[in-house]
Motif scaffolding. Structure first.
Motif, PDB file in Angstrom:
ATOM      1  N   GLY A  14       0.804  -1.227   0.000  1.00  0.00           N
ATOM      2  CA  GLY A  14       0.000   0.000   0.000  1.00  0.00           C
ATOM      3  C   GLY A  14       0.828   1.264   0.000  1.00  0.00           C
ATOM      4  O   GLY A  14       0.418   2.279   0.574  1.00  0.00           O
ATOM      5  N   VAL A  15       2.011   1.215  -0.625  1.00  0.00           N
ATOM      6  CA  VAL A  15       2.888   2.382  -0.699  1.00  0.00           C
ATOM      7  C   VAL A  15       3.322   2.576  -2.152  1.00  0.00           C
ATOM      8  O   VAL A  15       3.009   1.767  -3.023  1.00  0.00           O
ATOM      9  N   SER A  16       4.081   3.619  -2.403  1.00  0.00           N
ATOM     10  CA  SER A  16       4.549   3.885  -3.759  1.00  0.00           C
ATOM     11  C   SER A  16       5.778   3.035  -4.089  1.00  0.00           C
ATOM     12  O   SER A  16       6.474   2.542  -3.197  1.00  0.00           O
ATOM     13  N   ASN A  17       6.047   2.900  -5.383  1.00  0.00           N
ATOM     14  CA  ASN A  17       7.247   2.199  -5.827  1.00  0.00           C
ATOM     15  C   ASN A  17       8.502   2.858  -5.246  1.00  0.00           C
ATOM     16  O   ASN A  17       9.439   2.174  -4.842  1.00  0.00           O
ATOM     17  N   ASP A  18       8.494   4.196  -5.225  1.00  0.00           N
ATOM     18  CA  ASP A  18       9.651   4.921  -4.700  1.00  0.00           C
ATOM     19  C   ASP A  18       9.901   4.611  -3.236  1.00  0.00           C
ATOM     20  O   ASP A  18      11.053   4.517  -2.801  1.00  0.00           O
ATOM     21  N   THR A  19       8.837   4.446  -2.472  1.00  0.00           N
ATOM     22  CA  THR A  19       8.999   4.114  -1.048  1.00  0.00           C
ATOM     23  C   THR A  19       9.683   2.762  -0.903  1.00  0.00           C
ATOM     24  O   THR A  19      10.611   2.610  -0.099  1.00  0.00           O
ATOM     25  N   VAL A  20       9.254   1.786  -1.675  1.00  0.00           N
ATOM     26  CA  VAL A  20       9.885   0.461  -1.604  1.00  0.00           C
ATOM     27  C   VAL A  20      11.343   0.558  -2.023  1.00  0.00           C
ATOM     28  O   VAL A  20      12.227  -0.023  -1.385  1.00  0.00           O
ATOM     29  N   ARG A  21      11.630   1.312  -3.080  1.00  0.00           N
ATOM     30  CA  ARG A  21      13.026   1.475  -3.517  1.00  0.00           C
ATOM     31  C   ARG A  21      13.869   2.103  -2.413  1.00  0.00           C
ATOM     32  O   ARG A  21      15.007   1.687  -2.178  1.00  0.00           O
ATOM     33  N   ARG A  22      13.322   3.104  -1.724  1.00  0.00           N
ATOM     34  CA  ARG A  22      14.059   3.737  -0.625  1.00  0.00           C
ATOM     35  C   ARG A  22      14.323   2.733   0.499  1.00  0.00           C
ATOM     36  O   ARG A  22      15.405   2.713   1.083  1.00  0.00           O
ATOM     37  N   TRP A  23      13.323   1.897   0.825  1.00  0.00           N
ATOM     38  CA  TRP A  23      13.521   0.882   1.857  1.00  0.00           C
ATOM     39  C   TRP A  23      14.611  -0.103   1.454  1.00  0.00           C
ATOM     40  O   TRP A  23      15.426  -0.499   2.272  1.00  0.00           O
ATOM     41  N   VAL A  24      14.624  -0.488   0.185  1.00  0.00           N
ATOM     42  CA  VAL A  24      15.660  -1.410  -0.313  1.00  0.00           C
ATOM     43  C   VAL A  24      17.014  -0.728  -0.249  1.00  0.00           C
ATOM     44  O   VAL A  24      17.993  -1.300   0.255  1.00  0.00           O
ATOM     45  N   ASP A  25      17.115   0.501  -0.739  1.00  0.00           N
ATOM     46  CA  ASP A  25      18.381   1.236  -0.750  1.00  0.00           C
ATOM     47  C   ASP A  25      18.922   1.457   0.662  1.00  0.00           C
ATOM     48  O   ASP A  25      20.129   1.460   0.876  1.00  0.00           O
ATOM     49  N   ALA A  26      18.009   1.627   1.626  1.00  0.00           N
ATOM     50  CA  ALA A  26      18.418   1.850   3.022  1.00  0.00           C
ATOM     51  C   ALA A  26      18.722   0.540   3.747  1.00  0.00           C
ATOM     52  O   ALA A  26      19.130   0.563   4.902  1.00  0.00           O
ATOM     53  N   GLY A  27      18.480  -0.589   3.085  1.00  0.00           N
ATOM     54  CA  GLY A  27      18.754  -1.876   3.715  1.00  0.00           C
ATOM     55  C   GLY A  27      17.650  -2.369   4.631  1.00  0.00           C
ATOM     56  O   GLY A  27      17.830  -3.356   5.346  1.00  0.00           O
ATOM     57  N   ARG A  28      16.500  -1.706   4.609  1.00  0.00           N
ATOM     58  CA  ARG A  28      15.386  -2.131   5.467  1.00  0.00           C
ATOM     59  C   ARG A  28      14.644  -3.325   4.890  1.00  0.00           C
ATOM     60  O   ARG A  28      14.014  -4.078   5.621  1.00  0.00           O
ATOM     61  N   LEU A  29      14.708  -3.482   3.566  1.00  0.00           N
ATOM     62  CA  LEU A  29      14.025  -4.568   2.874  1.00  0.00           C
ATOM     63  C   LEU A  29      15.012  -5.197   1.902  1.00  0.00           C
ATOM     64  O   LEU A  29      15.601  -4.500   1.071  1.00  0.00           O
ATOM     65  N   ALA A  30      15.213  -6.503   2.030  1.00  0.00           N
ATOM     66  CA  ALA A  30      16.173  -7.205   1.175  1.00  0.00           C
ATOM     67  C   ALA A  30      15.619  -7.366  -0.237  1.00  0.00           C
ATOM     68  O   ALA A  30      14.430  -7.636  -0.416  1.00  0.00           O
ATOM     69  N   ALA A  31      16.488  -7.178  -1.222  1.00  0.00           N
ATOM     70  CA  ALA A  31      16.097  -7.366  -2.616  1.00  0.00           C
ATOM     71  C   ALA A  31      17.289  -7.907  -3.394  1.00  0.00           C
ATOM     72  O   ALA A  31      18.444  -7.664  -3.035  1.00  0.00           O
ATOM     73  N   ASP A  32      16.995  -8.653  -4.432  1.00  0.00           N
ATOM     74  CA  ASP A  32      18.004  -9.190  -5.340  1.00  0.00           C
ATOM     75  C   ASP A  32      17.677  -8.706  -6.746  1.00  0.00           C
ATOM     76  O   ASP A  32      16.686  -8.008  -6.955  1.00  0.00           O
ATOM     77  N   ARG A  33      18.468  -9.126  -7.696  1.00  0.00           N
ATOM     78  CA  ARG A  33      18.214  -8.825  -9.104  1.00  0.00           C
ATOM     79  C   ARG A  33      17.799 -10.108  -9.815  1.00  0.00           C
ATOM     80  O   ARG A  33      18.348 -11.180  -9.574  1.00  0.00           O
ATOM     81  N   ASP A  34      16.796  -9.995 -10.684  1.00  0.00           N
ATOM     82  CA  ASP A  34      16.374 -11.157 -11.463  1.00  0.00           C
ATOM     83  C   ASP A  34      17.242 -11.262 -12.719  1.00  0.00           C
ATOM     84  O   ASP A  34      18.192 -10.492 -12.904  1.00  0.00           O
ATOM     85  N   GLY A  35      16.930 -12.198 -13.581  1.00  0.00           N
ATOM     86  CA  GLY A  35      17.706 -12.422 -14.791  1.00  0.00           C
ATOM     87  C   GLY A  35      17.750 -11.231 -15.729  1.00  0.00           C
ATOM     88  O   GLY A  35      18.680 -11.097 -16.522  1.00  0.00           O
ATOM     89  N   GLN A  36      16.756 -10.363 -15.667  1.00  0.00           N
ATOM     90  CA  GLN A  36      16.717  -9.168 -16.508  1.00  0.00           C
ATOM     91  C   GLN A  36      17.298  -7.943 -15.805  1.00  0.00           C
ATOM     92  O   GLN A  36      17.267  -6.839 -16.343  1.00  0.00           O
ATOM     93  N   GLY A  37      17.796  -8.123 -14.610  1.00  0.00           N
ATOM     94  CA  GLY A  37      18.395  -7.012 -13.868  1.00  0.00           C
ATOM     95  C   GLY A  37      17.423  -6.206 -13.040  1.00  0.00           C
ATOM     96  O   GLY A  37      17.795  -5.212 -12.426  1.00  0.00           O
TER      97      GLY A  37
END
Length: 133
Positions: A14-37
């Protein structure tokens, strides 16, 4: 393993894409890269993050109750007749409709624009799976 793209994670939280990106960039939410990057979040990580972010929407009003499903929202419609009433609550992206006595609506002072908490206690909950496999 289920993975979600940033936009899908944002929709589920229930948040914006930018909010999720900020959480990932800050290390609050783990993320990886898929085959397409593209950045993706593992379903288990997203579930743990969502649980950690979820607060009790009305902890003071909860008192002693076995109900665990509490959705805080705004009353968007109230339809009353002589005995019964229908109250619609918009809790984030979710519409909750409650049927109750007119007396209860009047005693609670429920009207369009007021804040209310839908407390859901049910032994019959239908769970559907989205279009993902």
């Amino acid at each position: 393993m289920t993975v979600f793209r940033i936009s899908e994670a944002a929709e589920l939280l229930g948040v914006s894409n930018d909010t999720v990106r900020r959480w990932v960039d800050a290390g609050r939410l783990a993320a990886d890269r898929d085959g397409q990057g593209h950045r993706v979040v593992a379903g288990q990580d997203l579930a743990a993050f969502a649980r950690a972010q979820a607060g009790d929407p009305d902890a003071e009003g909860a008192g002693f109750s076995s109900a665990r499903n509490r959705l805080r929202g705004i009353v968007t419609a109230v339809a009353k007749d002589t005995v019964m009433a229908q109250v619609d609550i918009q809790a984030g992206p979710f519409r909750v409709v409650s049927l109750m006595s007119r007396e209860a609506v009047d005693e609670l002072g429920l009207e369009v624009g007021s804040v209310a908490v839908a407390v859901i206690k049910s032994t019959n909950v239908v769970v559907e799976r989205g279009g993902r496999s």
